[in-house]
Design a protein around this motif. Sequence first.
Motif, PDB file in Angstrom:
ATOM      1  N   HIS A 194      -5.951   7.499   1.459  1.00 57.05           N
ATOM      2  CA  HIS A 194      -5.551   6.327   1.085  1.00 57.05           C
ATOM      3  C   HIS A 194      -5.205   5.063   2.032  1.00 57.05           C
ATOM      4  O   HIS A 194      -5.133   5.333   3.231  1.00 57.05           O
ATOM      5  N   LYS A 253       1.243   7.051  -6.698  1.00 58.53           N
ATOM      6  CA  LYS A 253      -0.066   8.066  -6.895  1.00 58.53           C
ATOM      7  C   LYS A 253       0.507   9.369  -6.671  1.00 58.53           C
ATOM      8  O   LYS A 253       0.063  10.379  -7.344  1.00 58.53           O
ATOM      9  N   LEU A 299       0.677   4.307  -2.756  1.00 58.35           N
ATOM     10  CA  LEU A 299       0.527   5.602  -2.531  1.00 58.35           C
ATOM     11  C   LEU A 299       1.519   6.525  -3.242  1.00 58.35           C
ATOM     12  O   LEU A 299       1.302   7.708  -3.724  1.00 58.35           O
ATOM     13  N   GLU A 336       0.931  -1.299   0.093  1.00 60.14           N
ATOM     14  CA  GLU A 336       0.029  -0.081   0.070  1.00 60.14           C
ATOM     15  C   GLU A 336       0.984   1.105  -0.123  1.00 60.14           C
ATOM     16  O   GLU A 336       0.416   2.041  -0.521  1.00 60.14           O
ATOM     17  N   CYS A 385      -2.174  12.304  -7.230  1.00 61.14           N
ATOM     18  CA  CYS A 385      -3.189  12.245  -6.129  1.00 61.14           C
ATOM     19  C   CYS A 385      -3.289  13.660  -5.414  1.00 61.14           C
ATOM     20  O   CYS A 385      -2.171  14.257  -5.246  1.00 61.14           O
ATOM     21  N   GLU A 435      -7.008  12.815  -1.170  1.00 62.74           N
ATOM     22  CA  GLU A 435      -6.873  11.488  -1.817  1.00 62.74           C
ATOM     23  C   GLU A 435      -5.855  10.580  -1.216  1.00 62.74           C
ATOM     24  O   GLU A 435      -6.027   9.330  -0.647  1.00 62.74           O
TER      25      GLU A 435
END
Length: 174
Positions: A122, A104, A101, A97, A114, A118
């Motif tokens: 996350h 992004k 992130l 994860e 992002c 956002e």
Amino acid sequence: WSVGCIFAELLSMQEGSVPSYQDRVPLFPGGSCFPLSGDTESKSNERLDQLSVILGVIGTPSNEDVSSIGNANEYIKSLKKSPSKSLESMYPAADVEAIDLLKKMLQFNPTKRCTTEEALQHEFLKGVRQIEMEKMSLGPLVGPEFLNSNKINIEEIKQRAFEEMMWFKDRNLN
């Protein structure tokens, strides 16, 4: 983008991402950015050119992404094409994860990157986010007027920095 760069440095601090703390390096260690710095040496030495270093990690952007940034697009098109590096292999100890992130945050095209909201929503940050402690700005942040001058007085910067530190010091004593 900036938070993504800092986040990458934090990921590099995880045990298992690099052999030791001396082996940590910034995600994008560059020396200058040719069209902006005017440093003609950089164009011939893409190893030091900041934009070449960035594209060496995230890969050459698509034509659509290049057109999203305006004036530098001809320069970007002149650079050697490069594939993206695997962030998973750069940060092997990072959570899946966390890598998602980071990807992004580091989108070349600002419209595909992002947003702050956002990023905060996350999955990677779900366990640590405390929405009740967050404060939203009611408008754009405005810097001190003296910084808008073409000739900034170094003594004024020193004085303003001192005043700011004293304000924080006094605030923390109360």
